[in-house]
Write an enzyme that holds these catalytic residues in place. Structure first.
Site: not given
Ligand SMILES: *[C@@H]1O[C@H](CO)[C@@H](O)[C@H](O)[C@H]1NC(C)=O
Ligand SMILES: *[C@@H]1O[C@H](CO)[C@@H](O)[C@H](O)[C@H]1NC(C)=O
Ligand SMILES: *[C@@H]1O[C@H](CO)[C@@H](O)[C@H](O)[C@H]1NC(C)=O
Ligand SMILES: *[C@@H]1O[C@H](CO)[C@@H](O)[C@H](O)[C@H]1NC(C)=O
Ligand SMILES: *[C@@H]1O[C@H](CO)[C@@H](O)[C@H](O)[C@H]1NC(C)=O
Ligand SMILES: *[C@@H]1O[C@H](CO)[C@@H](O)[C@H](O)[C@H]1NC(C)=O
Length: 492
Positions: A127, A273
């Protein structure tokens, strides 16, 4: 006659097709799901124990956050497919081709043999475009991605091992900020980098990886319709006649629209995720997590897909096991994402095969715990009560007190209970060393389980090398005692 003769081969090929698709479906149902294996815990289960948990539960894919040697060693020969990762703090170094080549040699090629580790992806960063990073990684990610895939290609393994960048759904204008998924676009501040990345992934037939968190949509916006975070709610969004019933689908399709705007609407997308935490916030609890998973998993197993893209989606649940040493910057829930507790004990029934069966996953085998003893606040000890606050703060600064917050599992404790909880968490993190339960005379060790209702006061697990460690530690203590005894004799 002619007619019938023609029909019969068609029927048998139809039957054949049905059998084939049934087989594909069955294997898809089993091998579809992956899990994220994070290791930011004060006390970790041995990697071999975790790999056994994966295989016992028929989990065939795992996503890592690094390429730790012990983890990789435990995965070798397991047959589990692996996404290894380059942490954000290595992205800058990977901008140098030789470093990227070394990384691939050391952390991918080395394990790429028969009965080695089945590496399928390399995650470049984690991220990296989160707004909370203030843009620190924006210019570092694309060069790292290019160098890693180029090194994979040069090593002759780039055909079946692909580099990808797991990105948070905040790289595109997520619902409910933009009203409908079909209007999805990448964030304007990173559009240039996203364009480079998407084009490069497409060129290398690599997937786009996105992390989607309905829980965070709910957590971050008080206006967010609660039911829309789940898969069985009544809230809907109408996108020009296409009806969305949950934010997961809406977010995924917003990404597809964003990719489409870059002329890559057909790119393969992995959900790196997705999950729901069980503590540390008023909406983070077992009941909501169970509701979330019992909606998500059957949809995945049945290859329902989303309104824009029907069919199979490769998904990695977040996470496998709780991590009590994660940063709580995003929120107290951050340490409670696991479908298993810190000790490898399943938290609630979850049917990874998506058949909706209420059964618990298989937990960790042969877990070694520390002794059955807790540390508690002792109001009648020699300590001075005016020091209590400072001692609680000290304990919580070095251990996990996130269950004490409002709406969390230990949020209803009284002031004494709070103190005991904090003291015990510190005592356990310190491997129950006697001096870790003093707190200036305010604490005492007890062998009575002082858990209160929902609020469990845990006993930590032993360190993997505890046998050796304990032995040398107690030797040191005994040696220290003998020495101070001698000093005492000499001084008197
Ligand atoms: C391989 O990965 C490990 C763990 O993430 C890292 O510490 C190490 O620096 C990497 N090796 C190379 C040569 O980059
Ligand atoms: C980002 O900026 C904020 C405010 O300037 C600061 O508090 C924070 O530490 C910065 N974060 C990082 C990762 O640099
Ligand atoms: C990234 O690179 C661009 C263009 O070279 C530059 O304008 C920008 O300031 C850089 N951003 C950061 C955060 O270094
Ligand atoms: C406890 O600490 C406070 C503040 O440091 C002090 O004023 C008080 O005398 C102490 N009480 C005892 C019993 O030592
Ligand atoms: C217990 O601790 C929590 C978290 O620090 C705090 O919000 C709460 O007010 C405390 N309760 C009492 C009774 O002190
Ligand atoms: C202590 O009690 C709680 C519930 O009251 C239970 O969940 C936990 O397993 C017990 N711990 C031990 C070590 O027996």
């Amino acid at each position: 006659m002619n007619h019938r003769q023609k029909q019969s081969p068609m029927t048998s090929s139809a039957v054949f097709l049905i059998i084939i698709s049934a087989l594909c479906f069955a294997s898809g149902g089993v091998s579809a799901l992956g899990v994220n294996w994070g290791t930011m815990a004060s006390h970790q289960l041995p990697p071999k124990t975790v790999v056994r948990m994966l295989t016992d539960n028929n989990i065939k894919k795992v996503k890592l956050f690094d390429a730790d040697t012990d983890t990789m060693g435990a995965l070798a020969g397991s047959g589990v497919e692996v996404m290894v990762a380059i942490p954000n703090d290595l992205l800058k170094a990977m901008g140098t081709y030789q470093r990227a080549k070394d990384w691939v040699q050391r952390n991918v090629s080395r394990f790429n043999f028969n009965d080695g580790v089945k590496i399928k992806y390399v995650a470049v960063g984690n991220e990296p475009f989160l707004t909370s990073y203030n843009g620190s990684f924006i210019n570092l990610t694309y060069p790292a991605l290019v160098n890693i895939q180029t090194a994979l290609n040069e090593a002759g393994i780039g055909d079946y091992i692909k580099a990808t960048v797991p990105l948070n759904a905040d790289v595109y204008n997520s619902p409910p900020d933009n009203q409908v998924p079909s209007a999805g676009r990448f964030r304007s501040d990173i559009l240039q980098e996203m364009t480079l990345i998407v084009n490069f992934l497409a060129q290398n037939k690599a997937p786009f990886t996105v992390n989607i968190y309905p829980f965070l949509s709910l957590y971050l916006s008080s206006d967010f319709p609660f039911e829309y975070a789940f898969f069985d709610g009544q809230t809907t969004v109408n996108d020009n006649g296409v009806i969305y019933t949950n934010v997961f689908d809406a977010s995924f399709d917003t990404l597809l629209a964003s990719l489409n705007a870059l002329n890559h609407g057909d790119m393969e997308v992995i959900v790196g995720e997705v999950g729901w935490p069980t503590d540390g916030d008023k909406n983070a609890n077992v009941a909501n997590a169970e509701r979330f998973y019992s909606g998500l998993l059957p949809r995945l197993a049945n290859n329902v897909g989303t309104p824009m893209r029907k069919g199979y989606i490769e998904v990695y649940l977040f996470g496998f096991i709780d991590e009590d040493a994660k940063s709580v910057a995003p929120g107290n829930f951050e340490r409670h994402w696991g479908i298993f507790k810190y000790d490898g004990h399943p938290k609630f029934p979850v049917d990874l095969q998506g058949q909706g069966q209420k059964k618990f996953l298989t937990g960790a085998h042969n877990v070694q715990y520390l002794l059955n003893q807790w540390c508690m606040f002792n109001p009648n000890g020699r300590g001075n009560i005016s020091k209590l606050g400072d001692n609680i703060n000290y304990a919580c600064s070095l251990s996990d007190c996130t269950a004490l917050g409002y709406g969390s599992s230990c949020g209803n404790l009284d002031a004494n209970g709070n103190a005991s909880y904090a003291f015990n968490m510190y005592f356990q993190v310190q491997n129950q060393e006697a001096q870790a339960c003093d707190f200036e005379g305010l604490a005492i060790i007890t062998t009575k389980n002082i858990s209160q209702g929902q609020c469990v006061f845990p006993i930590q697990i032993g360190k993997p090398s505890s046998g050796h460690y304990d032995c040398s530690y107690s030797f040191m203590v005994r040696f220290g005692l003998v020495m101070s005894g001698l000093m005492f004799l000499l001084m008197t």
